[in-house]
Design a protein around this motif. Sequence first.
Motif, PDB file in Angstrom:
ATOM      1  N   LEU A 132       9.312 -35.235  20.013  1.00 30.74           N
ATOM      2  CA  LEU A 132       9.141 -36.395  19.284  1.00 30.74           C
ATOM      3  C   LEU A 132       9.299 -36.218  17.863  1.00 30.74           C
ATOM      4  CD1 LEU A 132       6.094 -37.912  21.366  1.00 30.74           C
ATOM      5  CD2 LEU A 132       8.560 -38.372  21.608  1.00 30.74           C
ATOM      6  N   ILE A 133       9.983 -37.041  17.004  1.00 36.34           N
ATOM      7  CA  ILE A 133      10.325 -36.815  15.646  1.00 36.34           C
ATOM      8  C   ILE A 133      10.179 -38.152  14.893  1.00 36.34           C
ATOM      9  CG2 ILE A 133      11.958 -36.001  13.873  1.00 36.34           C
ATOM     10  CD1 ILE A 133      13.363 -34.597  16.101  1.00 36.34           C
ATOM     11  N   GLU A 134       9.144 -38.217  13.648  1.00 32.09           N
ATOM     12  CA  GLU A 134       9.008 -39.374  13.017  1.00 32.09           C
ATOM     13  C   GLU A 134       9.527 -38.979  11.472  1.00 32.09           C
ATOM     14  OE1 GLU A 134       7.484 -42.463  13.167  1.00 32.09           O
ATOM     15  OE2 GLU A 134       7.811 -42.384  15.093  1.00 32.09           O
ATOM     16  N   PHE A 135      10.012 -40.047  10.830  1.00 28.24           N
ATOM     17  CA  PHE A 135      10.459 -39.925   9.560  1.00 28.24           C
ATOM     18  C   PHE A 135      10.081 -40.988   8.848  1.00 28.24           C
ATOM     19  CE2 PHE A 135      13.966 -38.241  12.074  1.00 28.24           C
ATOM     20  CZ  PHE A 135      15.007 -37.328  11.428  1.00 28.24           C
ATOM     21  N   LYS A 136       9.783 -40.221   7.588  1.00 29.40           N
ATOM     22  CA  LYS A 136       9.237 -41.143   6.465  1.00 29.40           C
ATOM     23  C   LYS A 136      10.052 -40.806   5.017  1.00 29.40           C
ATOM     24  CE  LYS A 136       6.317 -44.279   8.479  1.00 29.40           C
ATOM     25  NZ  LYS A 136       6.833 -43.615   9.799  1.00 29.40           N
ATOM     26  N   ALA A 137      10.183 -41.601   4.414  1.00 30.38           N
ATOM     27  CA  ALA A 137      10.915 -41.568   3.010  1.00 30.38           C
ATOM     28  C   ALA A 137      10.180 -42.136   1.742  1.00 30.38           C
ATOM     29  CB  ALA A 137      12.264 -41.747   3.017  1.00 30.38           C
ATOM     30  N   GLN A 138      10.376 -41.183   0.688  1.00 30.07           N
ATOM     31  CA  GLN A 138       9.655 -41.977  -0.770  1.00 30.07           C
ATOM     32  C   GLN A 138      10.860 -41.663  -1.684  1.00 30.07           C
ATOM     33  OE1 GLN A 138       5.782 -41.912  -2.496  1.00 30.07           O
ATOM     34  NE2 GLN A 138       6.422 -39.758  -3.500  1.00 30.07           N
ATOM     35  N   SER A 139      11.229 -42.781  -2.543  1.00 29.79           N
ATOM     36  CA  SER A 139      12.279 -42.677  -3.301  1.00 29.79           C
ATOM     37  C   SER A 139      12.138 -42.119  -4.771  1.00 29.79           C
ATOM     38  CB  SER A 139      12.711 -44.375  -3.709  1.00 29.79           C
ATOM     39  OG  SER A 139      13.073 -44.696  -2.247  1.00 29.79           O
ATOM     40  N   VAL A 140      10.890 -41.635  -5.128  1.00 32.11           N
ATOM     41  CA  VAL A 140      10.504 -40.983  -6.365  1.00 32.11           C
ATOM     42  C   VAL A 140       9.472 -39.860  -6.176  1.00 32.11           C
ATOM     43  CG1 VAL A 140      10.993 -43.189  -7.847  1.00 32.11           C
ATOM     44  CG2 VAL A 140       8.499 -42.715  -7.067  1.00 32.11           C
ATOM     45  N   VAL A 141       9.717 -38.915  -6.983  1.00 31.25           N
ATOM     46  CA  VAL A 141       8.706 -37.985  -6.873  1.00 31.25           C
ATOM     47  C   VAL A 141       7.321 -38.077  -7.654  1.00 31.25           C
ATOM     48  CG1 VAL A 141       8.490 -35.370  -7.630  1.00 31.25           C
ATOM     49  CG2 VAL A 141      10.590 -36.153  -6.541  1.00 31.25           C
ATOM     50  N   LYS A 142       6.415 -38.746  -6.940  1.00 38.60           N
ATOM     51  CA  LYS A 142       5.088 -39.108  -7.424  1.00 38.60           C
ATOM     52  C   LYS A 142       4.228 -38.756  -6.208  1.00 38.60           C
ATOM     53  CE  LYS A 142       2.871 -43.071  -9.091  1.00 38.60           C
ATOM     54  NZ  LYS A 142       3.120 -44.753  -9.374  1.00 38.60           N
ATOM     55  N   LYS A 143       2.940 -38.293  -6.795  1.00 41.28           N
ATOM     56  CA  LYS A 143       1.926 -37.997  -5.747  1.00 41.28           C
ATOM     57  C   LYS A 143       1.272 -39.586  -5.314  1.00 41.28           C
ATOM     58  CE  LYS A 143      -2.187 -35.425  -5.036  1.00 41.28           C
ATOM     59  NZ  LYS A 143      -3.311 -34.499  -5.366  1.00 41.28           N
ATOM     60  N   GLU A 144       1.240 -39.851  -4.094  1.00 47.72           N
ATOM     61  CA  GLU A 144       0.890 -41.011  -3.506  1.00 47.72           C
ATOM     62  C   GLU A 144      -0.087 -40.962  -2.309  1.00 47.72           C
ATOM     63  OE1 GLU A 144       3.555 -44.724  -5.411  1.00 47.72           O
ATOM     64  OE2 GLU A 144       4.111 -43.550  -3.609  1.00 47.72           O
ATOM     65  N   GLN A 202      11.420 -49.917 -10.978  1.00 48.10           N
ATOM     66  CA  GLN A 202       9.924 -50.444 -11.621  1.00 48.10           C
ATOM     67  C   GLN A 202       8.876 -49.355 -11.416  1.00 48.10           C
ATOM     68  OE1 GLN A 202      11.833 -51.506  -9.134  1.00 48.10           O
ATOM     69  NE2 GLN A 202      10.680 -52.680  -7.473  1.00 48.10           N
ATOM     70  N   TYR A 203       9.226 -48.320 -10.476  1.00 50.82           N
ATOM     71  CA  TYR A 203       8.303 -47.304 -10.188  1.00 50.82           C
ATOM     72  C   TYR A 203       8.323 -46.139 -10.965  1.00 50.82           C
ATOM     73  CZ  TYR A 203       7.657 -50.552  -6.075  1.00 50.82           C
ATOM     74  OH  TYR A 203       7.525 -51.383  -5.348  1.00 50.82           O
ATOM     75  N   LEU A 204       9.040 -46.149 -12.000  1.00 48.79           N
ATOM     76  CA  LEU A 204       9.516 -44.851 -12.785  1.00 48.79           C
ATOM     77  C   LEU A 204       8.590 -44.953 -13.760  1.00 48.79           C
ATOM     78  CD1 LEU A 204      13.603 -44.909 -12.565  1.00 48.79           C
ATOM     79  CD2 LEU A 204      11.813 -43.522 -11.447  1.00 48.79           C
ATOM     80  N   THR A 205       7.363 -44.582 -13.643  1.00 50.12           N
ATOM     81  CA  THR A 205       6.267 -44.204 -14.769  1.00 50.12           C
ATOM     82  C   THR A 205       6.283 -43.107 -15.245  1.00 50.12           C
ATOM     83  OG1 THR A 205       4.912 -43.759 -13.005  1.00 50.12           O
ATOM     84  CG2 THR A 205       5.025 -46.323 -13.332  1.00 50.12           C
ATOM     85  N   GLN A 206       5.093 -42.906 -16.141  1.00 53.15           N
ATOM     86  CA  GLN A 206       5.039 -41.597 -16.664  1.00 53.15           C
ATOM     87  C   GLN A 206       4.803 -40.572 -15.793  1.00 53.15           C
ATOM     88  OE1 GLN A 206       3.205 -44.277 -17.141  1.00 53.15           O
ATOM     89  NE2 GLN A 206       1.037 -43.791 -17.546  1.00 53.15           N
ATOM     90  N   ASN A 207       4.052 -41.062 -14.767  1.00 55.99           N
ATOM     91  CA  ASN A 207       3.614 -40.225 -13.663  1.00 55.99           C
ATOM     92  C   ASN A 207       4.716 -39.500 -12.601  1.00 55.99           C
ATOM     93  OD1 ASN A 207       0.871 -40.548 -14.341  1.00 55.99           O
ATOM     94  ND2 ASN A 207       0.856 -42.488 -13.194  1.00 55.99           N
ATOM     95  N   VAL A 208       6.039 -40.209 -12.861  1.00 61.45           N
ATOM     96  CA  VAL A 208       6.997 -39.549 -12.075  1.00 61.45           C
ATOM     97  C   VAL A 208       7.755 -38.232 -12.550  1.00 61.45           C
ATOM     98  CG1 VAL A 208       9.398 -40.271 -11.170  1.00 61.45           C
ATOM     99  CG2 VAL A 208       7.652 -41.978 -11.040  1.00 61.45           C
ATOM    100  N   LYS A 209       7.935 -37.649 -11.531  1.00 58.40           N
ATOM    101  CA  LYS A 209       8.576 -36.267 -12.202  1.00 58.40           C
ATOM    102  C   LYS A 209      10.036 -36.291 -11.877  1.00 58.40           C
ATOM    103  CE  LYS A 209       4.660 -34.297 -12.546  1.00 58.40           C
ATOM    104  NZ  LYS A 209       4.069 -34.094 -13.834  1.00 58.40           N
ATOM    105  N   TYR A 210      11.098 -35.749 -12.941  1.00 63.59           N
ATOM    106  CA  TYR A 210      12.274 -35.742 -12.922  1.00 63.59           C
ATOM    107  C   TYR A 210      12.884 -34.419 -12.879  1.00 63.59           C
ATOM    108  CZ  TYR A 210      11.274 -40.300 -14.561  1.00 63.59           C
ATOM    109  OH  TYR A 210      10.859 -41.788 -14.870  1.00 63.59           O
ATOM    110  N   TYR A 211      14.125 -34.413 -12.261  1.00 60.90           N
ATOM    111  CA  TYR A 211      14.578 -32.975 -11.983  1.00 60.90           C
ATOM    112  C   TYR A 211      15.136 -32.271 -13.204  1.00 60.90           C
ATOM    113  CZ  TYR A 211      17.641 -29.505 -10.003  1.00 60.90           C
ATOM    114  OH  TYR A 211      18.098 -28.118  -9.687  1.00 60.90           O
ATOM    115  N   LYS A 212      15.253 -33.105 -14.236  1.00 61.99           N
ATOM    116  CA  LYS A 212      15.626 -32.472 -15.579  1.00 61.99           C
ATOM    117  C   LYS A 212      14.732 -31.286 -16.000  1.00 61.99           C
ATOM    118  CE  LYS A 212      13.818 -35.854 -18.584  1.00 61.99           C
ATOM    119  NZ  LYS A 212      14.142 -36.833 -19.973  1.00 61.99           N
ATOM    120  N   ASP A 213      13.503 -31.632 -15.866  1.00 64.13           N
ATOM    121  CA  ASP A 213      12.268 -30.675 -15.987  1.00 64.13           C
ATOM    122  C   ASP A 213      12.161 -29.853 -14.683  1.00 64.13           C
ATOM    123  OD1 ASP A 213      11.758 -31.806 -18.491  1.00 64.13           O
ATOM    124  OD2 ASP A 213      10.912 -33.567 -17.547  1.00 64.13           O
TER     125      ASP A 213
END
Length: 238
Positions: free
Chosen positions: A100-112, A167-178
Motif C-alpha cells: 500500500l502506498i500513500e503520496f503527499k506533496a509540498q510545493s515549497v521547501v519550508k518546515k511545516e 503567496q507562500y514564498l516567505t523568508q522561511n522558504v529555502k531556494y535552490y540557488k543556496d
Amino acid sequence: MSTNREIQKFVQDTLHSLLDSINKGFQDNELAYLSSQGKNELQIRDKIAWLLHNKVTKKYGNQYVVCREWSPKGFGRAKVDLAILELDATRTYVISVIALIEFKAQSVVKKEKWYLTEFEHDLKKMKDIITNPQYTICKDADMYFVFLETGQEEKVEQFRPIIAYSQYLTQNVKYYKDTKDYISALGAYWKDFNSRLINPQAIQEPKVIDIGEAYGYRQYLSPLIIGPLKTTDIKSQQ
C-alpha cells in the motif's frame, strides 16, 4: 524467498528507481509547468502507477496489478493512493495485497506541521486495513509513504498571479540557488517524520532532481520514500 517477498522487494526497488528518474515519464518542462500550477501529487502518483503497473505485470504476469484509489470492500470511503495486488488465477478477485502506498506533496521547501499530521493519518489508514481481521488478504502488506517536495531556483516575482504557490514564498522558504543550505534544510525537515514512528527509519539523503523550467523559473523535485513499513513500526494511536 517467497514469491510475495520477492515481489515486495521488486516494488521497493522499482519505486525508488521510478521516482529518481521521474523526468522520463514527462515531456521536457512538463512537470515544472504542472507543478507551477499547484501540487504535483496526483500527476506524479498517476505516472508512477502506470509505470509501476507495466513493470510488475511484465515481470510477474497480469495477475499482479497496480490499482489507484483502492481499499478492501466494506472499508468505507477512505482509499489508499496505490495498492499492488495479486489476483487469483481467473483474475476475478484479490487473494493478496503486496503493498500500500500513500503520496503527499509540498510545493515549497519550508518546515511545516501539516505534512507530519498527514503522515500520521495515512499510516493509521493503512494500519487499520492491515490489522482488520476481515481483511486477511492485507495482513502481510508493506506500507509506504512518499513525500514529494518541490523547490524553486529563486523567489518568484513575475507571473505571480498564475503561479499557485507564490503567496507562500516567505523568508522561511529555502531556494535552490543556496544549494548547500537548501539540501541541508531538506534533510533536517525529513528527519521529523521519525518522531511519528516507533522504529526510526533510515532517511535517505535528499536527491534534487531538475524538473525543468516554467515561466522562466527552474524547479526541482526531491522525493522521500519512507518504507517499507510494517504495523510494528507505527505507534498505537495511529
